[in-house]
Design a protein around this motif. Structure first.
Motif, PDB file in Angstrom:
ATOM      1  N   LEU A  33       0.832  -1.208   0.000  1.00  0.00           N
ATOM      2  CA  LEU A  33       0.000   0.000   0.000  1.00  0.00           C
ATOM      3  C   LEU A  33       0.867   1.258   0.000  1.00  0.00           C
ATOM      4  O   LEU A  33       0.573   2.231  -0.697  1.00  0.00           O
ATOM      5  CB  LEU A  33      -0.932  -0.006   1.211  1.00  0.00           C
ATOM      6  N   GLY A  34       1.942   1.226   0.768  1.00  0.00           N
ATOM      7  CA  GLY A  34       2.854   2.362   0.785  1.00  0.00           C
ATOM      8  C   GLY A  34       3.500   2.600  -0.565  1.00  0.00           C
ATOM      9  O   GLY A  34       3.664   3.752  -1.000  1.00  0.00           O
ATOM     10  N   ALA A  35       3.862   1.534  -1.259  1.00  0.00           N
ATOM     11  CA  ALA A  35       4.466   1.665  -2.584  1.00  0.00           C
ATOM     12  C   ALA A  35       3.466   2.243  -3.585  1.00  0.00           C
ATOM     13  O   ALA A  35       3.834   3.032  -4.472  1.00  0.00           O
ATOM     14  CB  ALA A  35       4.973   0.306  -3.065  1.00  0.00           C
ATOM     15  N   LEU A  36       2.203   1.877  -3.455  1.00  0.00           N
ATOM     16  CA  LEU A  36       1.169   2.433  -4.328  1.00  0.00           C
ATOM     17  C   LEU A  36       1.039   3.941  -4.117  1.00  0.00           C
ATOM     18  O   LEU A  36       0.921   4.712  -5.081  1.00  0.00           O
ATOM     19  CB  LEU A  36      -0.163   1.737  -4.065  1.00  0.00           C
ATOM     20  N   VAL A  37       1.056   4.364  -2.879  1.00  0.00           N
ATOM     21  CA  VAL A  37       0.961   5.798  -2.586  1.00  0.00           C
ATOM     22  C   VAL A  37       2.175   6.535  -3.156  1.00  0.00           C
ATOM     23  O   VAL A  37       2.046   7.628  -3.722  1.00  0.00           O
ATOM     24  CB  VAL A  37       0.822   6.048  -1.069  1.00  0.00           C
ATOM     25  N   ASP A  38       3.359   5.959  -3.020  1.00  0.00           N
ATOM     26  CA  ASP A  38       4.559   6.588  -3.576  1.00  0.00           C
ATOM     27  C   ASP A  38       4.437   6.742  -5.092  1.00  0.00           C
ATOM     28  O   ASP A  38       4.812   7.776  -5.656  1.00  0.00           O
ATOM     29  CB  ASP A  38       5.800   5.748  -3.240  1.00  0.00           C
ATOM     30  N   PHE A  65      -3.416   7.376   1.913  1.00  0.00           N
ATOM     31  CA  PHE A  65      -3.185   8.641   1.220  1.00  0.00           C
ATOM     32  C   PHE A  65      -3.321   9.837   2.159  1.00  0.00           C
ATOM     33  O   PHE A  65      -2.792  10.907   1.877  1.00  0.00           O
ATOM     34  CB  PHE A  65      -4.173   8.791   0.057  1.00  0.00           C
ATOM     35  N   GLY A  66      -4.060   9.664   3.235  1.00  0.00           N
ATOM     36  CA  GLY A  66      -4.272  10.749   4.175  1.00  0.00           C
ATOM     37  C   GLY A  66      -5.539  10.518   4.974  1.00  0.00           C
ATOM     38  O   GLY A  66      -6.201   9.484   4.854  1.00  0.00           O
ATOM     39  N   TYR A 111     -13.313  24.668  -3.382  1.00  0.00           N
ATOM     40  CA  TYR A 111     -13.945  25.762  -2.634  1.00  0.00           C
ATOM     41  C   TYR A 111     -13.600  25.714  -1.143  1.00  0.00           C
ATOM     42  O   TYR A 111     -14.118  26.512  -0.361  1.00  0.00           O
ATOM     43  CB  TYR A 111     -15.466  25.718  -2.813  1.00  0.00           C
ATOM     44  N   LYS A 112     -12.718  24.810  -0.749  1.00  0.00           N
ATOM     45  CA  LYS A 112     -12.280  24.711   0.637  1.00  0.00           C
ATOM     46  C   LYS A 112     -10.903  25.359   0.800  1.00  0.00           C
ATOM     47  O   LYS A 112     -10.098  25.426  -0.127  1.00  0.00           O
ATOM     48  CB  LYS A 112     -12.184  23.243   1.069  1.00  0.00           C
ATOM     49  N   GLU A 113     -10.609  25.808   2.012  1.00  0.00           N
ATOM     50  CA  GLU A 113      -9.301  26.390   2.316  1.00  0.00           C
ATOM     51  C   GLU A 113      -8.195  25.358   2.082  1.00  0.00           C
ATOM     52  O   GLU A 113      -7.102  25.692   1.619  1.00  0.00           O
ATOM     53  CB  GLU A 113      -9.269  26.872   3.773  1.00  0.00           C
ATOM     54  N   GLU A 114      -8.500  24.100   2.393  1.00  0.00           N
ATOM     55  CA  GLU A 114      -7.569  23.001   2.142  1.00  0.00           C
ATOM     56  C   GLU A 114      -8.286  21.961   1.269  1.00  0.00           C
ATOM     57  O   GLU A 114      -8.923  21.037   1.777  1.00  0.00           O
ATOM     58  CB  GLU A 114      -7.087  22.379   3.455  1.00  0.00           C
ATOM     59  N   PRO A 115      -8.206  22.101  -0.051  1.00  0.00           N
ATOM     60  CA  PRO A 115      -8.900  21.163  -0.953  1.00  0.00           C
ATOM     61  C   PRO A 115      -8.389  19.736  -0.769  1.00  0.00           C
ATOM     62  O   PRO A 115      -7.279  19.513  -0.272  1.00  0.00           O
ATOM     63  CB  PRO A 115      -8.553  21.697  -2.348  1.00  0.00           C
ATOM     64  N   VAL A 116      -9.198  18.773  -1.183  1.00  0.00           N
ATOM     65  CA  VAL A 116      -8.805  17.381  -1.003  1.00  0.00           C
ATOM     66  C   VAL A 116      -7.557  17.049  -1.816  1.00  0.00           C
ATOM     67  O   VAL A 116      -7.350  17.557  -2.923  1.00  0.00           O
ATOM     68  CB  VAL A 116      -9.942  16.403  -1.362  1.00  0.00           C
ATOM     69  N   LYS A 117      -6.728  16.183  -1.250  1.00  0.00           N
ATOM     70  CA  LYS A 117      -5.493  15.732  -1.897  1.00  0.00           C
ATOM     71  C   LYS A 117      -5.798  14.856  -3.106  1.00  0.00           C
ATOM     72  O   LYS A 117      -5.239  15.045  -4.189  1.00  0.00           O
ATOM     73  CB  LYS A 117      -4.662  14.956  -0.886  1.00  0.00           C
ATOM     74  N   CYS A 118      -6.680  13.889  -2.899  1.00  0.00           N
ATOM     75  CA  CYS A 118      -6.960  12.957  -3.982  1.00  0.00           C
ATOM     76  C   CYS A 118      -8.411  12.510  -3.952  1.00  0.00           C
ATOM     77  O   CYS A 118      -9.084  12.593  -2.918  1.00  0.00           O
ATOM     78  CB  CYS A 118      -6.047  11.743  -3.918  1.00  0.00           C
ATOM     79  N   THR A 119      -8.855  12.045  -5.092  1.00  0.00           N
ATOM     80  CA  THR A 119     -10.183  11.453  -5.257  1.00  0.00           C
ATOM     81  C   THR A 119     -10.004   9.999  -5.660  1.00  0.00           C
ATOM     82  O   THR A 119      -9.194   9.690  -6.535  1.00  0.00           O
ATOM     83  CB  THR A 119     -10.980  12.190  -6.342  1.00  0.00           C
TER      84      THR A 119
END
Length: 283
Positions: A33-38, A65-66, A111-119
């Motif tokens: 899973l970590g390698a996939l995120v990398d 991912f977060g 539209y958020k101050e901190e938009p999402v990292k990923c979908t």
């Protein structure tokens, strides 16, 4: 020292995005899973096909991912899983998911101050035709701009507004309740965004939530936004994903635009689960 995982990676198209083959997400260990995120961090999008996942499996993968992000419209989430949003035209137990959410070039939660990292999207049921997802590589688009244009755009800030988006969108238009409006105030983000993983630049333009450009009159701003959207979504920068049941596609909202396409919703069904991981403030 932990095991070094070597994934079987194939480019999705035009040097953008990656498919990891031979991975069974439901039984993958933490190192995999970590390698996939990398891989995701440097490719803009990551695809795995042929997966058979339960909601808990999706949550486990997303959490690498977060922190899972909640959804603004809670009525379309999966029972007992408030971080899993249902995209569907099929009625189950007297309720449907959100139908044409995601049509039109945009980046999620801008539209958020901190938009999402990923979908993350997981295909449960796919229509017989249409319903594709298109991803535009905004780093390639930025790199293709003349240096003078890059310098001009680097100074600009976009005005994003959830209220404006919901009251002007083509599908699902609605007037916000006072509570939703208070929870989603207008925000301002740079037009040129820097990726925190490696410093690459992205032409972080969007439609929908973008109300204007700071310090520019509306007509001029609208014309520039239209010009940049047209530029960034040229065929040379776009990957079109045709869904198969069991696909899990994760894309990086910090460096992509995406849109869904329509399908024959009168004669076929689509069911997909959408998840988001929290991001950070654009810079």
């Amino acid at each position: 020292m932990g095991n070094v995982i070597e994934l079987d990676i194939h480019t999705l198209g035009k040097g953008f995005g990656a498919e990891a083959r031979g991975v069974d997400l439901a039984n993958a260990d933490e190192a995999t899973l970590g390698a996939l995120v990398d891989a995701f961090e440097h490719h803009g999008a990551l695809l795995l096909r042929g997966q058979k996942l339960q909601p808990a499996d999706l949550m486990r993968y997303l959490s690498r991912f977060g922190t899972p992000e909640e959804h603004t419209l809670k009525e379309y989430t999966l029972p007992d899983y408030p971080n899993i949003y249902i995209l569907s035209n099929r009625e189950v137990n007297g309720r449907k998911g959100s139908h044409y959410d995601g049509v039109g070039w945009h980046t999620d939660y801008s539209y958020k101050e901190e938009p999402v990292k990923c979908t993350m999207l997981y295909a449960v049921e796919v229509p017989t035709g249409g319903g594709d997802t298109l991803l535009a590589d905004l780093c390639a688009a930025y790199d293709a701009l003349p240096a003078e244009k890059q310098q001009q755009l680097d100074k600009l800030q976009l005005h994003h507004s959830y209220k404006y988006f919901m009251e002007t969108r083509e599908f699902g238009r609605m007037k916000l309740s006072p509570e939703l409006e208070a929870e989603n105030p207008d925000v301002f983000h740079p037009l040129i965004r820097t990726h925190p993983a490696d410093g690459r630049k992205a032409l972080w333009v969007s439609t929908g939530t973008v109300r204007g450009i700071v310090g520019m009159d509306k007509a001029e701003a609208d014309a520039l936004i239209d010009e940049l959207i047209e530029f960034a979504t040229q065929e040379q920068f776009v990957y079109r994903h045709k869904w198969e049941v069991g696909d899990v596609l994760v894309w990086d909202n910090r460096c992509t635009l995406h849109t869904g396409t329509k399908y024959d919703d009168a004669n076929s069904y689509r069911v997909a689960y959408r998840l988001w991981a929290k991001g950070d403030k654009p810079f």
